[in-house]
Scaffold this active site. Structure first.
Site, mmCIF file in Angstrom:
data_model
loop_
_atom_site.group_PDB
_atom_site.id
_atom_site.type_symbol
_atom_site.label_atom_id
_atom_site.label_comp_id
_atom_site.label_asym_id
_atom_site.label_seq_id
_atom_site.Cartn_x
_atom_site.Cartn_y
_atom_site.Cartn_z
ATOM 1 N N SER A 12 0.836 -1.215 0.000
ATOM 2 C CA SER A 12 0.000 0.000 0.000
ATOM 3 C C SER A 12 0.865 1.258 0.000
ATOM 4 C CB SER A 12 -0.966 -0.001 1.185
ATOM 5 O OG SER A 12 -0.296 0.213 2.411
ATOM 6 N N MET A 89 10.222 -6.605 4.589
ATOM 7 C CA MET A 89 10.355 -7.225 5.901
ATOM 8 C C MET A 89 11.610 -8.077 6.073
ATOM 9 S SD MET A 89 7.812 -5.832 7.208
ATOM 10 C CE MET A 89 7.371 -6.583 8.751
ATOM 11 N N ARG A 90 12.642 -7.861 5.244
ATOM 12 C CA ARG A 90 13.888 -8.599 5.419
ATOM 13 C C ARG A 90 14.969 -7.662 5.935
ATOM 14 N NH1 ARG A 90 12.661 -13.311 6.052
ATOM 15 N NH2 ARG A 90 14.764 -14.028 5.628
ATOM 16 N N LEU A 92 18.595 -6.262 5.985
ATOM 17 C CA LEU A 92 19.636 -6.174 4.966
ATOM 18 C C LEU A 92 21.000 -6.035 5.649
ATOM 19 C CD1 LEU A 92 17.643 -3.755 2.665
ATOM 20 C CD2 LEU A 92 18.246 -6.132 2.114
ATOM 21 N N ASN A 106 13.431 4.181 4.387
ATOM 22 C CA ASN A 106 12.545 3.151 4.918
ATOM 23 C C ASN A 106 11.450 3.835 5.710
ATOM 24 O OD1 ASN A 106 11.666 0.474 5.694
ATOM 25 N ND2 ASN A 106 12.513 0.898 7.724
ATOM 26 N N HIS A 108 8.922 3.135 8.905
ATOM 27 C CA HIS A 108 8.788 2.253 10.068
ATOM 28 C C HIS A 108 7.575 2.721 10.868
ATOM 29 C CE1 HIS A 108 10.022 -0.385 13.358
ATOM 30 N NE2 HIS A 108 9.809 0.629 14.190
ATOM 31 N N GLU A 142 22.512 -0.120 11.104
ATOM 32 C CA GLU A 142 21.780 -0.467 12.329
ATOM 33 C C GLU A 142 20.275 -0.408 12.051
ATOM 34 O OE1 GLU A 142 22.582 2.112 15.595
ATOM 35 O OE2 GLU A 142 21.221 1.070 16.971
ATOM 36 N N LEU A 143 19.550 -1.426 12.432
ATOM 37 C CA LEU A 143 18.123 -1.563 12.127
ATOM 38 C C LEU A 143 17.310 -0.384 12.660
ATOM 39 C CD1 LEU A 143 15.928 -3.571 11.010
ATOM 40 C CD2 LEU A 143 15.608 -4.279 13.395
ATOM 41 N N THR A 171 -2.686 5.029 7.563
ATOM 42 C CA THR A 171 -3.260 6.163 6.815
ATOM 43 C C THR A 171 -2.276 7.328 6.767
ATOM 44 O OG1 THR A 171 -5.488 5.514 7.480
ATOM 45 C CG2 THR A 171 -5.190 7.792 6.734
HETATM 46 C C1 GRF Z 1 2.568 -1.992 7.449
HETATM 47 O O1 GRF Z 1 2.515 -2.553 8.745
HETATM 48 C C2 GRF Z 1 3.258 -0.670 7.516
HETATM 49 O O2 GRF Z 1 3.042 -0.058 8.776
HETATM 50 C C3 GRF Z 1 4.705 -1.026 7.377
HETATM 51 O O3 GRF Z 1 4.751 -2.190 6.563
HETATM 52 C C4 GRF Z 1 3.480 -2.874 6.622
HETATM 53 C C5 GRF Z 1 2.928 -3.168 5.257
HETATM 54 O O4 GRF Z 1 2.900 -2.000 4.534
HETATM 55 N N1 GRF Z 1 5.427 0.068 6.785
HETATM 56 P P1 GRF Z 1 2.498 -2.011 2.944
HETATM 57 O O5 GRF Z 1 0.987 -2.000 2.879
HETATM 58 O O6 GRF Z 1 3.049 -3.303 2.352
HETATM 59 O O7 GRF Z 1 3.103 -0.764 2.391
#
Ligand code: GRF
Length: 197
Positions: A12, A89-90, A92, A106, A108, A142-143, A171
């Protein structure tokens, strides 16, 4: 500026970034990549006319350098100026990060430096925080710890669950990331603070 975006799921945030890069915007989305070939965001990127690729991290179990080398190949092929992680979600390695350091962003879902890592919304609720939000930052080895480029704040409501809070934060992510990317692509690193509309 040539913008590459990495996703892992629904994408999204990626959709909002791609949709924002039109007209006089200094950025153009040149590719969307994922570590999951089944990521729903890949079809959304294709529907927006952006080329995609996927490198399944499960094919490189225990071989993070191998996974990253496979990820780098299609990325470097399009000569990106900016790399945006958007729901990627990996973790690096520093080697990968250093290739893009200073031009890798990024998003977060917390008000960093609070709650780096996972389960950010539940942690905010458990701590009794009255505010939560999202942060766009430059990626460093650093993450979740690089220089902050923008933050969006939302109120935490008494009846909130992790899901209701996540939805409210998401949102604001969709507002924050495109605004930060536009500024960054213009060379403006002034931190941006948004409050919920
Ligand atoms: C969501 O939890 C968002 O807060 C975080 O990544 C997750 C998925 O986001 N940034 P998206 O819809 O794949 O962009």
């Amino acid at each position: 500026k040539r913008v590459a975006i990495l996703i892992s799921g629904g994408g999204s945030n990626m959709v909002k970034l791609v949709e924002s890069m039109t007209g006089d915007h200094p950025g153009r989305a040149v590719i969307v990549g994922s570590n999951d070939p089944a990521a729903a965001g890949l079809a959304r990127a294709q529907a927006l006319g952006v080329p995609t690729f996927a490198v399944d991290h499960r094919d490189f179990r225990g071989d993070r350098p191998g996974f990253e080398a496979a990820l780098l190949e299609p990325l470097l092929a399009v000569r990106p100026d900016i790399l945006c992680l958007a729901g990627f979600m990996r973790i690096l390695t520093p080697d990968f990060v250093q290739r893009f350091q200073g031009r890798m962003l990024n998003i977060h879902p917390s008000l960093l430096p609070k709650y780096p890592g996972l389960h950010t919304h539940q942690r905010a609720l458990d701590a009794g925080d009255r505010q939560a939000g999202a942060t766009v930052h430059l990626v460093t080895p650093e993450l979740d710890a690089g220089p902050i480029l923008g933050q969006a704040r939302v109120p935490v409501l008494p009846q909130d669950t992790a899901d209701t809070l996540a939805a409210r934060v998401l949102t604001q992510e969709h507002r924050l990331y495109p605004q930060v990317l536009r500024r960054f692509a213009q060379g403006d690193l002034t931190p941006l603070t948004l409050t919920a509309a």
